[in-house]
Design a protein around this motif. Structure first.
Motif, mmCIF file in Angstrom:
data_model
loop_
_atom_site.group_PDB
_atom_site.id
_atom_site.type_symbol
_atom_site.label_atom_id
_atom_site.label_comp_id
_atom_site.label_asym_id
_atom_site.label_seq_id
_atom_site.Cartn_x
_atom_site.Cartn_y
_atom_site.Cartn_z
ATOM 1 N N GLY A 32 -41.516 34.072 43.097
ATOM 2 C CA GLY A 32 -42.118 35.399 42.984
ATOM 3 C C GLY A 32 -41.336 36.289 42.039
ATOM 4 O O GLY A 32 -41.918 37.010 41.219
ATOM 5 N N ALA A 33 -40.004 36.245 42.147
ATOM 6 C CA ALA A 33 -39.169 37.064 41.282
ATOM 7 C C ALA A 33 -39.310 36.651 39.817
ATOM 8 O O ALA A 33 -39.394 37.507 38.923
ATOM 9 C CB ALA A 33 -37.702 36.963 41.725
ATOM 10 N N VAL A 34 -39.348 35.340 39.568
ATOM 11 C CA VAL A 34 -39.507 34.852 38.191
ATOM 12 C C VAL A 34 -40.866 35.270 37.627
ATOM 13 O O VAL A 34 -40.965 35.701 36.472
ATOM 14 C CB VAL A 34 -39.349 33.317 38.143
ATOM 15 N N ALA A 35 -41.916 35.138 38.446
ATOM 16 C CA ALA A 35 -43.250 35.536 37.992
ATOM 17 C C ALA A 35 -43.274 37.019 37.637
ATOM 18 O O ALA A 35 -43.874 37.424 36.639
ATOM 19 C CB ALA A 35 -44.284 35.246 39.078
ATOM 20 N N GLY A 36 -42.594 37.841 38.437
ATOM 21 C CA GLY A 36 -42.541 39.266 38.156
ATOM 22 C C GLY A 36 -41.767 39.570 36.887
ATOM 23 O O GLY A 36 -42.107 40.507 36.154
ATOM 24 N N LEU A 37 -40.725 38.788 36.625
ATOM 25 C CA LEU A 37 -39.935 38.997 35.418
ATOM 26 C C LEU A 37 -40.730 38.644 34.163
ATOM 27 O O LEU A 37 -40.561 39.275 33.113
ATOM 28 C CB LEU A 37 -38.656 38.147 35.471
ATOM 29 N N SER B 120 -44.154 38.787 33.672
ATOM 30 C CA SER B 120 -45.065 39.911 33.444
ATOM 31 C C SER B 120 -45.818 40.212 34.730
ATOM 32 O O SER B 120 -45.975 39.338 35.590
ATOM 33 C CB SER B 120 -46.066 39.608 32.321
ATOM 34 N N ASP B 121 -46.289 41.440 34.845
ATOM 35 C CA ASP B 121 -47.083 41.798 36.021
ATOM 36 C C ASP B 121 -48.387 41.019 36.042
ATOM 37 O O ASP B 121 -48.908 40.686 37.110
ATOM 38 C CB ASP B 121 -47.378 43.301 36.019
ATOM 39 N N LYS B 122 -48.945 40.724 34.885
ATOM 40 C CA LYS B 122 -50.197 39.969 34.792
ATOM 41 C C LYS B 122 -50.024 38.568 35.377
ATOM 42 O O LYS B 122 -50.856 38.084 36.148
ATOM 43 C CB LYS B 122 -50.646 39.881 33.336
ATOM 44 N N VAL B 123 -48.913 37.911 35.019
ATOM 45 C CA VAL B 123 -48.613 36.580 35.555
ATOM 46 C C VAL B 123 -48.331 36.670 37.047
ATOM 47 O O VAL B 123 -48.767 35.821 37.835
ATOM 48 C CB VAL B 123 -47.424 35.952 34.812
ATOM 49 N N SER B 124 -47.603 37.712 37.453
ATOM 50 C CA SER B 124 -47.270 37.900 38.858
ATOM 51 C C SER B 124 -48.525 38.038 39.713
ATOM 52 O O SER B 124 -48.665 37.389 40.754
ATOM 53 C CB SER B 124 -46.395 39.149 39.008
ATOM 54 N N LEU B 125 -49.460 38.858 39.254
ATOM 55 C CA LEU B 125 -50.718 39.038 39.989
ATOM 56 C C LEU B 125 -51.541 37.752 39.986
ATOM 57 O O LEU B 125 -52.187 37.416 40.979
ATOM 58 C CB LEU B 125 -51.517 40.176 39.356
ATOM 59 N N GLY B 126 -51.521 37.037 38.868
ATOM 60 C CA GLY B 126 -52.241 35.771 38.798
ATOM 61 C C GLY B 126 -51.671 34.745 39.758
ATOM 62 O O GLY B 126 -52.413 33.953 40.358
ATOM 63 N N PHE B 127 -50.346 34.770 39.927
ATOM 64 C CA PHE B 127 -49.694 33.850 40.858
ATOM 65 C C PHE B 127 -50.110 34.160 42.283
ATOM 66 O O PHE B 127 -50.327 33.255 43.097
ATOM 67 C CB PHE B 127 -48.175 33.962 40.696
ATOM 68 N N VAL B 128 -50.238 35.449 42.591
ATOM 69 C CA VAL B 128 -50.720 35.853 43.914
ATOM 70 C C VAL B 128 -52.116 35.301 44.161
ATOM 71 O O VAL B 128 -52.397 34.705 45.207
ATOM 72 C CB VAL B 128 -50.745 37.390 44.048
#
Length: 215
Positions: A127-132, A134-142
Motif C-alpha cells: 500500500g505504501a509503495v502504491a501511494g508513493l 501515484s494516487d492514481k495507482v494507489s486508488l487502482g490498487f484498492v
C-alpha cells in the motif's frame, strides 16, 4: 486530515503503532455498526460444518487485516488530502468487517490466523509503495484488491451451510461494502490494472486463502 501537517514524526509513528495494535490484537477494533449476525438465529452446526465455516471466516478475517494494512500504508504516502481522507474512511469501515469476522470465529470455537502479522506487513508495504508511485495507482490498487475480495466472498457464500444464516449475513454485508469501495476508488480516478497484474494479485490471494484456512 487537514491537520495532518501539524503532527510530528513521532506522533505519526505512535498513531501508526496504534493502528497496528487495533488491527492485530484480539478484540481491539470496535465496530461502528452492530454485526449483521445479531438478528439471525443461532442454529447448531455439526463439528465438520463449524470447522469449515471457521476456516472460511478466518480467511475473510485475514483479508480484512490485509485491507486495513493496505489502506493504512496508502494513507501514509498519499499525496492529495482528499485521497488520504478517502483511504482512512475506507479503513474505518473495514474495522467493522474485522470485528464481525473475529466475533464469528470465536463463536465457532476457533481463532484468527497466526499468520496475520506477516500478511499485515506485506500489505502495508504494498500500500505504501502504491501511494508513493501515484494516487492514481494507489486508488487502482484498492479497486483491484476489493474486486478480488468480492470474488472470494461470493465463493464463500456458496460454500456456507444453508442453515448458517449468521455467517451469511456478515459476508453479504461485507460484499456490499467492498463493492462500494472498489467503485468509489475507480470513480475517484483509480487506474484500471491490466489483466497480467490482476492475475498476479489473484495468485497471491490464493496463497493467503490456502494458508490461513487452516493456520
Amino acid at each position: 486530515m487537514a491537520n495532518d501537517r501539524h503532527y510530528s514524526t513521532l506522533d505519526k509513528l505512535l498513531l501508526q503503532a496504534d493502528n497496528v495494535a487495533r488491527t492485530l490484537l484480539p478484540f481491539s477494533g470496535q465496530p461502528a455498526r452492530p454485526s449483521p449476525a445479531l438478528l439471525k438465529p443461532d442454529v447448531p452446526l455439526s463439528d465438520s460444518q463449524s470447522k469449515h465455516v471457521a476456516g472460511l471466516m478466518r480467511v475473510n478475517h485475514t483479508g480484512e487485516v490485509c485491507a486495513q494494512a493496505l489502506y493504512q500504508g496508502q494513507a501514509l504516502t498519499a499525496r492529495l488530502p482528499e485521497v488520504r481522507a478517502s483511504m482512512e474512511h475506507s479503513a474505518n469501515e473495514e474495522v467493522d468487517h474485522l470485528a464481525w469476522c473475529e466475533q464469528r470465529i470465536r463463536q465457532l470455537g476457533s481463532r484468527p490466523s497466526v499468520l496475520n502479522p506477516l500478511f499485515y506487513g506485506m500489505s502495508f508495504g504494498m500500500g505504501a509503495v502504491a501511494g508513493l508511485i501515484s494516487d492514481k495507482v494507489s486508488l487502482g490498487f484498492v479497486a483491484a484488491t476489493e474486486h478480488q475480495v468480492c470474488k472470494h466472498l461470493e465463493e464463500h457464500l456458496h460454500q456456507l451451510p444453508v442453515e448458517d444464516q449468521k455467517s451469511r449475513a456478515i459476508l453479504e454485508q461485507m460484499h456490499t461494502d467492498e463493492s462500494h469501495h472498489a467503485e468509489a476508488a475507480l470513480d475517484a480516478g483509480g487506474f484500471r490494472f491490466p489483466l497480467p497484474v490482476k492475475l498476479g494479485m489473484s495468485l497471491m490471494a490464493k496463497v493467503m486463502t490456502k494458508s490461513t484456512y487452516r493456520v
